[in-house]
Scaffold this motif. Structure first.
Motif, PDB file in Angstrom:
ATOM      1  N   PHE A  99      -3.883   5.847   6.425  1.00 21.11           N
ATOM      2  CA  PHE A  99      -4.609   7.150   6.201  1.00 21.11           C
ATOM      3  C   PHE A  99      -3.711   8.241   5.515  1.00 21.11           C
ATOM      4  O   PHE A  99      -4.012   9.182   4.853  1.00 21.11           O
ATOM      5  N   ALA A 156      -4.719   9.548   2.194  1.00 26.31           N
ATOM      6  CA  ALA A 156      -6.294  10.321   2.382  1.00 26.31           C
ATOM      7  C   ALA A 156      -5.988  11.758   2.470  1.00 26.31           C
ATOM      8  O   ALA A 156      -6.883  12.420   2.318  1.00 26.31           O
ATOM      9  N   THR A 215     -19.213   8.453   0.615  1.00 25.98           N
ATOM     10  CA  THR A 215     -18.240   8.062  -0.438  1.00 25.98           C
ATOM     11  C   THR A 215     -18.939   8.077  -1.726  1.00 25.98           C
ATOM     12  O   THR A 215     -18.349   8.690  -2.760  1.00 25.98           O
ATOM     13  N   ILE A 246      -9.091   4.821   0.680  1.00 23.05           N
ATOM     14  CA  ILE A 246      -9.392   3.782   1.431  1.00 23.05           C
ATOM     15  C   ILE A 246      -9.219   4.040   3.113  1.00 23.05           C
ATOM     16  O   ILE A 246     -10.078   3.626   3.850  1.00 23.05           O
ATOM     17  N   VAL A 297      -7.563  10.840  14.011  1.00 20.42           N
ATOM     18  CA  VAL A 297      -8.236   9.965  13.796  1.00 20.42           C
ATOM     19  C   VAL A 297      -9.581  10.004  14.766  1.00 20.42           C
ATOM     20  O   VAL A 297     -10.583   9.611  14.352  1.00 20.42           O
ATOM     21  N   VAL A 315     -10.575   4.526   8.844  1.00 16.34           N
ATOM     22  CA  VAL A 315     -10.662   5.194  10.350  1.00 16.34           C
ATOM     23  C   VAL A 315     -12.162   5.170  10.836  1.00 16.34           C
ATOM     24  O   VAL A 315     -12.322   4.943  11.740  1.00 16.34           O
ATOM     25  N   VAL A 316     -12.890   5.355   9.877  1.00 14.58           N
ATOM     26  CA  VAL A 316     -14.604   5.474  10.420  1.00 14.58           C
ATOM     27  C   VAL A 316     -15.114   4.010  10.648  1.00 14.58           C
ATOM     28  O   VAL A 316     -15.365   3.840  11.967  1.00 14.58           O
ATOM     29  N   ILE A 348     -11.937  12.334  13.075  1.00 11.73           N
ATOM     30  CA  ILE A 348     -12.951  11.648  11.884  1.00 11.73           C
ATOM     31  C   ILE A 348     -13.846  10.918  12.357  1.00 11.73           C
ATOM     32  O   ILE A 348     -14.866  10.816  12.051  1.00 11.73           O
ATOM     33  N   ALA A 349     -13.448  10.058  13.453  1.00 11.07           N
ATOM     34  CA  ALA A 349     -14.157   8.887  14.019  1.00 11.07           C
ATOM     35  C   ALA A 349     -15.716   9.517  14.352  1.00 11.07           C
ATOM     36  O   ALA A 349     -16.693   9.151  14.254  1.00 11.07           O
ATOM     37  N   PHE A 353       0.856  -1.267  -0.149  1.00  8.03           N
ATOM     38  CA  PHE A 353      -0.034   0.027   0.045  1.00  8.03           C
ATOM     39  C   PHE A 353       0.850   1.217   0.001  1.00  8.03           C
ATOM     40  O   PHE A 353       0.656   2.259  -0.659  1.00  8.03           O
ATOM     41  N   TYR A 375      -9.414   6.930   4.644  1.00  6.02           N
ATOM     42  CA  TYR A 375     -10.369   7.600   5.497  1.00  6.02           C
ATOM     43  C   TYR A 375     -11.409   6.837   5.919  1.00  6.02           C
ATOM     44  O   TYR A 375     -11.980   6.795   6.978  1.00  6.02           O
ATOM     45  N   ASN A 376     -12.122   5.820   4.824  1.00  5.30           N
ATOM     46  CA  ASN A 376     -13.280   5.122   5.373  1.00  5.30           C
ATOM     47  C   ASN A 376     -12.578   3.979   6.308  1.00  5.30           C
ATOM     48  O   ASN A 376     -13.501   3.494   7.164  1.00  5.30           O
ATOM     49  N   ARG A 416     -11.153  15.790   2.327  1.00  2.00           N
ATOM     50  CA  ARG A 416     -10.917  15.513   0.860  1.00  2.00           C
ATOM     51  C   ARG A 416     -11.432  16.530  -0.110  1.00  2.00           C
ATOM     52  O   ARG A 416     -12.357  17.308   0.404  1.00  2.00           O
ATOM     53  N   LEU A 456       0.088  14.985  10.319  1.00  2.00           N
ATOM     54  CA  LEU A 456      -0.311  13.857  10.596  1.00  2.00           C
ATOM     55  C   LEU A 456       0.382  13.108  11.779  1.00  2.00           C
ATOM     56  O   LEU A 456      -0.310  12.613  12.636  1.00  2.00           O
TER      57      LEU A 456
END
Lengths: 280, 321
Positions: free
Chosen positions: B137, B140, B248, B196, A269, B201-202, A272-273, A26, B198-199, A280, A261
């Motif tokens: 993350f 993102a 999304t 990927i 984190v 983390v949620v 966002i949660a 990744f 970003y989602n 974005r 970050l």
């Protein structure tokens, strides 16, 4: 779940090895970008599997600044992002406090108007915004890069939620001590709201730093007013074959966001949660 | 549970202004009350003025503009619904851009949601969950233009992806970005990489908040692996899945930067998106009326799909309370 986290079974070892491999794959594009940024000119595709060229050429990072006014793009980007963030924080924290804690007629109605504006996509706004900037004489200006996006209702909404969670007694105590609402706001509420403010600040900063469509529309003179994405795109268009320089510039552009970050990962984190805040 | 922000607003926080205000005032009226009101107006003025000038007024203006022939320079004239008619019936590019945007969303949305959900569960068993969250993350929040430029290099015919396809699988790679058969999927792959984390983390936060007692009860009842996931965990997480899917979808209908950097909409018009159509009509062809109309059509499509999602959620989204 927490007990699983400590025990090493053969299964969890295999899972972790695979997970590490996936993570590496990744992150490979970023690693490859850094590697290419250090390859000598012309060696980008000489051996696609090699991470390094014939030698590590740190000079690429300096050369970027000779080939294009990259320091200008960085300064522009920082200026726009910092001022934009300050405006967003000021306007939305004041508004949020009025919505959350002060009593006045029409509050709920106006709040609904604020919420409704969240639905309007940027694309609908850019077209009339361009005309507005023409009328203001702001085309190709810092103001045009900063102000049109500094008053979205999102920050107000986010901070209102936070202010509502602060115990009412604190505010009452301050009022009894003779604090004006402004004083209460500044000396009592803002310090408590620091976590929420910093999350909003970071995402606003990143939003400005990364934005592309609006600068593409409003900036005519990229060499003077370009922000990093815009300048990079222009540079890339002209120097698409000089991948070592494009990658060196790209890596430089990643640095501010990566630093943010690393410094604030826990806040981000969580932020966002809790809010689904858009970066974005 | 992660819920859309809008629903949190209806839940009064304890001790908040949702309590009857008169009690809080202790019956005092007049002076302090009125002062508070003027403070409120003062506090609100920057936000309200900004929002009026930079959002409400432009929205109203966008309505008007979409009904006019409105060149950047030159005479304007009223067209009624002419711009919409032009886009839907005459402009060869618009419907193609709608199709491309739908194709992008149809590929990107499920890939992104499934992969980020799977990854979130995978890392939830690790003691380094926090570290993995941050690593995934990274793309993102780094500039989209930079991400796209990096992938453009990877996608070059002499680049690293083509090389490994050849040496590992013996596949002669197409010219990913210049071949109309692979351009869109190449954009989607880059976008999944970018989106990927970003989602993740949620979802990851939603997994952390799964009620331990329910999971333990399910395990005692013999729920394991896939059954536990499908029958217990996923339903408990359905609000988060709904939130992620909706958000999304909204952002993927607005896709622009990736396609613009990677392919410029090409080859031909195979990756031109609706936003690029708006951009080109307005700022390349300099017809702002058509651009405004295109932006409204984009908004209408997004609203329509979001409405369908909200109507459909009753069938599969389970809220606790």
């Amino acid at each position: 779940m927490s007990t699983d986290k400590i025990r090493w079974t053969p299964r969890s070892v295999v899972s972790h090895v695979l997970l590490a491999a996936v993570t590496l794959l990744f992150l490979a594009p970023v690693v490859y970008a850094v590697a290419t940024a250090l390859k000598p000119p012309g060696e980008t595709f000489a051996d696609p599997t090699a991470l390094t060229g014939s030698h590590l050429r740190w000079q690429n990072f300096a050369d970027v600044f000779d080939y294009l006014p990259f320091q200008r793009f960085i300064l522009n980007g920082l200026l726009v992002a910092v001022i934009g963030t300050l405006v967003v924080l000021t306007a939305s924290s004041l508004g949020a406090y009025a919505f959350a804690r002060l009593k006045w007629r029409g509050r709920d109605g106006l709040f609904l108007v604020f919420l409704a504006t969240l639905m309007v996509p940027q694309e609908v706004l850019v077209v009339p915004m361009f005309i507005l900037m023409q009328e203001f004489g702001w085309v190709n200006s810092y103001q045009a890069l900063i102000f049109p996006w500094a008053f979205t209702a999102f920050g107000t909404f986010l901070l209102r939620q936070f202010f509502r969670g602060i115990p009412y007694e604190l505010q009452e105590a301050a009022t009894l001590d003779g604090c004006s609402p402004l004083r209460t706001f500044r000396s009592v509420m803002l310090p408590i709201a620091r976590p929420a403010l910093s999350v909003l600040a970071v995402f606003t900063f990143i939003g400005y730093w990364n934005s592309f469509l609006w600068p593409l529309i409003i900036v005519n003179d990229v060499s003077a007013l370009g922000t990093v994405p815009l300048g990079l795109e222009l540079f890339f268009g002209q120097n698409g074959n000089q991948w070592h320089l494009v990658m060196a510039a790209s890596v430089i552009s990643l640095v501010p966001t990566l630093l943010l970050l690393i410094a604030l990962q826990k806040h981000l984190v969580k932020g966002i949660a809790a809010t689904g805040l858009a970066g974005r | 549970m992660v819920t859309p922000p809008i629903e949190q607003s209806t839940r009064p926080a304890p001790g908040s202004a949702a309590r009857p205000s008169r009690v809080r005032d202790g019956g005092r009226r007049g002076g302090p009350r009125r002062r508070e009101r003027w403070y409120a107006y003062g506090f609100l003025s920057p936000g309200v003025v900004g929002l009026t000038v930079f959002t409400l007024f432009p929205v109203a203006m966008a309505v008007v503009m979409s009904l006019y022939h409105w060149p950047i320079f030159g005479e304007r004239s009223f067209l009624g619904l002419g711009n919409f008619r032009y886009l839907l019936l005459e402009d060869p590019g618009f419907l193609v851009s709608v199709r491309n945007t739908f194709v992008f969303t149809a590929l990107f949305l499920p890939l992104n949601v499934v992969l980020s959900l799977a990854l979130a569960f995978w890392i939830s068993n690790s003691r380094w969950q926090q570290l993995f969250r941050v690593l995934f993350f990274i793309p993102a929040i780094t500039p989209m233009v930079v991400n796209a430029v990096i992938w453009k290099m990877l996608y070059q015919p002499q680049g690293v992806i083509a090389h490994y396809l050849d040496s590992w699988f013996g596949i002669t790679a197409p010219n990913f970005l210049a071949d109309s058969g692979t351009a869109m999927i190449s954009v989607v792959v880059m976008s999944v990489w970018q989106g990927i984390g970003y989602n993740l983390v949620v979802f990851s936060a939603a997994i952390d908040q799964l009620p331990r007692s329910v999971l333990e009860a399910a395990e005692i009842d013999g729920a394991r692996g896939l059954t536990k996931f499908l029958r217990v965990q996923l339903p408990l997480m359905s609000p988060a899945v709904f939130f992620v899917t909706t958000m999304t979808m909204i952002t993927s209908m607005q896709v622009f930067t990736q396609t613009y950097i990677l392919t410029r909409g090409g080859p031909g018009d195979s990756t031109v998106t609706m936003v690029q159509n708006v951009y080109e009509n307005g700022f390349v062809s300099r017809d702002l009326g058509v651009a405004a109309a295109g932006a409204w059509l984009l908004f209408a499509v997004i609203l329509l799909i979001t409405a369908v999602q909200f109507l459909g959620q009753k069938r599969w989204v389970h809220y606790e309370h």
